[in-house]
Write a protein that holds these residues in place. Structure first.
Motif, mmCIF file in Angstrom:
data_model
loop_
_atom_site.group_PDB
_atom_site.id
_atom_site.type_symbol
_atom_site.label_atom_id
_atom_site.label_comp_id
_atom_site.label_asym_id
_atom_site.label_seq_id
_atom_site.Cartn_x
_atom_site.Cartn_y
_atom_site.Cartn_z
ATOM 1 N N CYS A 11 1.016 -1.287 0.175
ATOM 2 C CA CYS A 11 -0.101 0.214 -0.056
ATOM 3 C C CYS A 11 0.821 1.377 0.105
ATOM 4 O O CYS A 11 2.018 1.182 0.018
ATOM 5 C CB CYS A 11 -0.975 -0.237 1.102
ATOM 6 N N THR A 12 0.370 2.292 -0.131
ATOM 7 C CA THR A 12 1.028 3.749 -0.143
ATOM 8 C C THR A 12 0.908 4.310 1.424
ATOM 9 O O THR A 12 1.823 5.107 1.653
ATOM 10 C CB THR A 12 0.504 4.561 -1.233
ATOM 11 N N ASP A 13 -0.050 4.061 2.115
ATOM 12 C CA ASP A 13 -0.390 4.715 3.439
ATOM 13 C C ASP A 13 -0.835 3.341 4.328
ATOM 14 O O ASP A 13 -1.877 3.294 4.616
ATOM 15 C CB ASP A 13 -1.174 5.607 3.228
ATOM 16 N N LEU A 17 -4.621 2.202 6.073
ATOM 17 C CA LEU A 17 -5.296 1.064 5.776
ATOM 18 C C LEU A 17 -5.392 0.573 7.042
ATOM 19 O O LEU A 17 -6.243 -0.287 7.265
ATOM 20 C CB LEU A 17 -4.425 0.297 4.750
ATOM 21 N N GLN A 88 4.374 -0.448 3.144
ATOM 22 C CA GLN A 88 4.587 0.725 2.002
ATOM 23 C C GLN A 88 5.374 0.275 0.777
ATOM 24 O O GLN A 88 6.397 -0.201 1.059
ATOM 25 C CB GLN A 88 4.790 1.756 2.660
ATOM 26 N N ALA A 92 1.526 2.706 -6.633
ATOM 27 C CA ALA A 92 0.273 2.684 -6.460
ATOM 28 C C ALA A 92 -0.474 1.238 -6.968
ATOM 29 O O ALA A 92 0.152 0.736 -7.827
ATOM 30 C CB ALA A 92 -0.574 3.687 -6.895
ATOM 31 N N LYS A 93 -1.360 1.004 -6.523
ATOM 32 C CA LYS A 93 -2.318 -0.262 -7.122
ATOM 33 C C LYS A 93 -2.723 0.140 -8.282
ATOM 34 O O LYS A 93 -3.322 1.006 -8.921
ATOM 35 C CB LYS A 93 -3.426 -0.556 -6.120
ATOM 36 N N GLU A 143 -7.533 2.280 -0.502
ATOM 37 C CA GLU A 143 -6.519 2.324 -1.682
ATOM 38 C C GLU A 143 -7.059 1.728 -2.840
ATOM 39 O O GLU A 143 -6.274 1.361 -3.732
ATOM 40 C CB GLU A 143 -5.259 1.952 -1.292
ATOM 41 N N ASN A 145 -8.106 -1.601 -2.833
ATOM 42 C CA ASN A 145 -7.993 -3.150 -2.829
ATOM 43 C C ASN A 145 -9.328 -3.587 -2.657
ATOM 44 O O ASN A 145 -9.964 -3.242 -1.571
ATOM 45 C CB ASN A 145 -7.022 -3.365 -1.523
#
Length: 151
Positions: A11-13, A17, A88, A92-93, A143, A145
């Motif tokens: 993930c980015t954050d 999450l 992290q 991005a996804k 995000e 998912n």
């Protein structure tokens, strides 16, 4: 012998999450601050690896949630049972998940649960499916998912 595992989500954050999934699943965000304090005091880690979350030190690029009823390591607060780790990554996804979670809430609770999860930052991605005796709605976490709210 059975293999112990945890689910890891890129993930980015990770902290956003972890907060979402803890609320979504009734899990607990792991608090690694005591463990981190010991590592800092002994010079094992440096402050550049850390961030502050809810007033305490946390790993900058990692966060985890655990089932509050499962055993955990009191020194690190890391779960020893059902656990999800968010790490992290720089990208991005971009495509559909190859693995996703199904949150089983019961047939009559699907719509109310979808609404609760939307209020937490989730996104409804599909209409309701009713197939082969099962019902579900596909959602995305903050995000994107994918996961299912399932009967």
């Amino acid at each position: 012998m059975p293999v112990h595992f945890k689910i890891v989500v890129d993930c980015t954050d990770p902290h956003r999450l972890a907060a979402f999934w803890a609320e979504a699943m009734g899990y607990q965000v792991e608090d690694h601050s005591s463990f981190i304090a010991g590592l800092l005091a002994n010079g094992v880690v440096t402050a550049d690896l850390l961030t502050e979350v809810d007033g305490h030190h946390a790993w900058k690029t990692l966060a985890a949630v655990r089932n509050p009823d499962d055993p955990f390591d009191p020194a690190s607060d890391a779960g020893q049972g059902m656990r999800i780790l968010f790490q992290q990554v720089p990208e991005a996804k971009t495509v559909k998940n190859r693995l996703h979670l199904d949150l089983h809430v019961g047939r009559d609770n699907i719509e109310p649960e979808v609404q609760r999860l939307e209020a937490l930052g989730g996104t409804r991605l599909s209409d309701r499916f009713d197939e082969n005796g099962a019902a579900w709605i596909v959602m995305g976490d903050p995000e994107g998912n994918e996961f299912c709210v399932h009967s």
